[in-house]
Scaffold this active site. Structure first.
Site, PDB file in Angstrom:
ATOM      1  N   ASP A  49      13.029  -9.946 -31.720  1.00  0.00           N
ATOM      2  CA  ASP A  49      12.897 -11.238 -32.490  1.00  0.00           C
ATOM      3  C   ASP A  49      13.108 -10.538 -34.051  1.00  0.00           C
ATOM      4  O   ASP A  49      12.978  -9.329 -34.360  1.00  0.00           O
ATOM      5  CB  ASP A  49      11.468 -11.990 -32.395  1.00  0.00           C
ATOM      6  CG  ASP A  49      11.574 -13.262 -32.784  1.00  0.00           C
ATOM      7  OD1 ASP A  49      12.017 -14.406 -31.795  1.00  0.00           O
ATOM      8  OD2 ASP A  49      11.564 -13.546 -34.052  1.00  0.00           O
ATOM      9  N   VAL A  78      20.256  -9.867 -35.093  1.00  0.00           N
ATOM     10  CA  VAL A  78      21.475  -9.703 -34.471  1.00  0.00           C
ATOM     11  C   VAL A  78      22.689  -9.922 -35.416  1.00  0.00           C
ATOM     12  O   VAL A  78      23.836  -9.414 -34.841  1.00  0.00           O
ATOM     13  CB  VAL A  78      21.807 -10.392 -33.330  1.00  0.00           C
ATOM     14  CG1 VAL A  78      20.512 -10.431 -32.272  1.00  0.00           C
ATOM     15  CG2 VAL A  78      21.849 -12.152 -33.757  1.00  0.00           C
ATOM     16  N   ASN A 104      19.732 -14.410 -26.151  1.00  0.00           N
ATOM     17  CA  ASN A 104      19.364 -15.996 -26.550  1.00  0.00           C
ATOM     18  C   ASN A 104      19.214 -16.333 -27.951  1.00  0.00           C
ATOM     19  O   ASN A 104      19.216 -17.415 -28.364  1.00  0.00           O
ATOM     20  CB  ASN A 104      17.812 -15.898 -26.060  1.00  0.00           C
ATOM     21  CG  ASN A 104      17.129 -17.178 -26.234  1.00  0.00           C
ATOM     22  OD1 ASN A 104      17.470 -18.318 -25.619  1.00  0.00           O
ATOM     23  ND2 ASN A 104      15.960 -17.093 -27.032  1.00  0.00           N
ATOM     24  N   TYR A 169      27.467 -25.373 -35.156  1.00  0.00           N
ATOM     25  CA  TYR A 169      26.570 -24.873 -33.662  1.00  0.00           C
ATOM     26  C   TYR A 169      27.404 -25.136 -32.675  1.00  0.00           C
ATOM     27  O   TYR A 169      27.591 -24.353 -31.901  1.00  0.00           O
ATOM     28  CB  TYR A 169      25.319 -25.824 -33.837  1.00  0.00           C
ATOM     29  CG  TYR A 169      24.279 -25.510 -32.576  1.00  0.00           C
ATOM     30  CD1 TYR A 169      23.834 -24.097 -32.652  1.00  0.00           C
ATOM     31  CD2 TYR A 169      24.359 -26.090 -31.551  1.00  0.00           C
ATOM     32  CE1 TYR A 169      22.992 -23.964 -31.583  1.00  0.00           C
ATOM     33  CE2 TYR A 169      23.491 -25.814 -30.398  1.00  0.00           C
ATOM     34  CZ  TYR A 169      22.737 -24.629 -30.455  1.00  0.00           C
ATOM     35  OH  TYR A 169      22.088 -24.348 -29.481  1.00  0.00           O
ATOM     36  N   LYS A 173      28.810 -22.313 -30.073  1.00  0.00           N
ATOM     37  CA  LYS A 173      28.502 -22.323 -28.763  1.00  0.00           C
ATOM     38  C   LYS A 173      29.803 -22.360 -27.838  1.00  0.00           C
ATOM     39  O   LYS A 173      29.591 -21.823 -26.784  1.00  0.00           O
ATOM     40  CB  LYS A 173      27.451 -23.460 -28.492  1.00  0.00           C
ATOM     41  CG  LYS A 173      25.979 -23.314 -28.893  1.00  0.00           C
ATOM     42  CD  LYS A 173      25.528 -22.015 -28.567  1.00  0.00           C
ATOM     43  CE  LYS A 173      23.781 -22.144 -28.528  1.00  0.00           C
ATOM     44  NZ  LYS A 173      23.153 -20.754 -28.083  1.00  0.00           N
ATOM     45  N   ALA A 202      16.423 -28.988 -24.487  1.00  0.00           N
ATOM     46  CA  ALA A 202      15.160 -28.482 -24.211  1.00  0.00           C
ATOM     47  C   ALA A 202      14.209 -28.383 -25.186  1.00  0.00           C
ATOM     48  O   ALA A 202      14.578 -27.802 -26.315  1.00  0.00           O
ATOM     49  CB  ALA A 202      15.312 -26.846 -23.332  1.00  0.00           C
TER      50      ALA A 202
END
Length: 261
Positions: A49, A78, A104, A169, A173, A202
Site C-alpha cells: 500500500d 505502483v 488490485n 476510469y 479498466k 462493491a
C-alpha cells in the site's frame, strides 16, 4: 430483494501457495482478498500500500483475524518503477517465490470529460492501467522463469458499460481487460495464467468517500439482487481464479455482477 449471504468459510483453495496483493490496506477488495487468501490456506502473504500506518495496521489485523503469522507489508506506489521492483524483490525473498499476484491498485473519481484536466486523466490511467502493467511485467520475469504462477487483475464492468463522469476510469479498466487478454497469451507459453475479475459495485469506505450516496444507491438498485456486492464476494472469485480449480482459464475477464446497464 435478496439479503447478504453468509460469509463463506475457507476450503483450502490456496493451500501451500504464496500470495502478493497490491493496495490491500484499508477495507476494500484488496484487504478482503488478503484475508480470504489466508483463510484459503496460503502459506505466506505480502500486501502493499502507499499508506504506512494503514499498511502496518492491516498486517496486524490480518494476523489476528486469520492466525497466519507469515504476513508481510511493503510500501509501494505502483506509478514508480523502483517501488514496483523493490516490492517484487521483497516478495520473492520473503515469500520464497510468489505463486499468486493480485493486481488490485486502482484510482477512480467523478469528472466530466469537458472538465477533466490532463493531470486527472493521466493519474487515473497511471495507477489503474499502467500500474497493473508495471506489476505484471516485473512479476512475469520470475513466474515465467519458474514455469508457473497466476496473476489476477481487478477490472470493472465500466470496461464494458458506459457511465457519465467515468471516462478516465472506464478507459483504464478497459485497458486492464485488454492487458489481461494479451499478456495471458504470452504468459501461457511459460505455464503462467492471467485472468481478471470485473465487479460492478462493491461497497467499501473508499468508494463511499469517492462517490455520492445518491449515486451508490442508484447503482445498487439496478443490480439483480437489489444491492451492491460485499467486498468478500468479489474476493471469492479472485480466490477461484488464483486456485488450481481454474487451471484451464487464462485471458478471461469474469463478471462479478448482474451485468445490467
Amino acid at each position: 430483494m435478496s439479503n447478504i449471504p453468509a460469509y463463506v468459510e475457507g476450503h483450502g483453495l490456496l493451500k501451500g501457495k504464496s500470495v502478493l496483493i497490491t493496495a490491500a490496506a484499508g477495507a476494500g477488495i484488496g484487504f478482503s482478498a488478503a484475508r480470504r487468501a489466508a483463510e484459503e490456506g496460503c502459506r505466506a502473504l505480502m500486501i502493499s500500500d502507499i499508506h504506512p500506518r494503514r499498511l502496518e495496521e492491516a498486517v496486524s489485523t490480518l494476523k489476528q483475524q486469520t492466525g497466519l503469522d507469515a504476513i508481510y507489508g511493503q510500501l509501494c506506489n505502483v506509478t514508480i518503477e523502483d517501488d514496483v521492483q523493490a516490492l517484487i524483490a521483497a516478495a520473492e525473498t520473503q515469500l520464497d517465490g510468489v505463486d499468486v499476484l493480485i493486481n488490485n491498485a486502482g484510482l477512480g473519481g467523478q469528472k466530466k470529460v469537458v472538465d477533466m484536466s490532463d493531470e486527472e486523466w493521466h493519474r487515473v490511467l497511471d495507477i489503474t492501467l499502467t500500474g497493473t502493467f508495471r506489476m505484471t511485467r516485473a512479476m512475469l520475469v520470475h513466474m515465467q522463469a519458474r514455469g508457473r504462477g497466476t496473476i489476477v487483475n481487478n477490472a470493472s464492468v465500466l470496461g464494458w458499460r458506459a457511465q457519465k463522469e467515468q471516462a478516465h476510469y472506464a478507459a483504464a479498466k478497459a485497458g486492464v481487460m485488454a492487458l489481461t487478454r494479451c499478456s495471458a497469451l504470452e504468459a501461457a507459453e511459460y505455464g503462467v495464467r492471467i485472468n481478471a475479475v470485473s465487479p460492478s459495485i462493491a461497497l467499501h469506505d473508499f468508494l463511499k468517500k469517492a462517490s455520492s450516496e445518491e449515486l451508490l444507491a442508484q447503482l445498487s438498485s439496478r443490480e439483480a439482487f437489489g444491492r451492491a456486492a460485499e467486498v468478500w464476494e468479489v474476493a471469492n472469485v479472485m480466490m477461484f481464479l488464483a486456485s488450481d480449480y481454474a487451471s484451464y482459464m487464462t485471458g478471461e475477464v469474469v463478471s462479478v455482477s448482474s451485468q445490467q446497464a
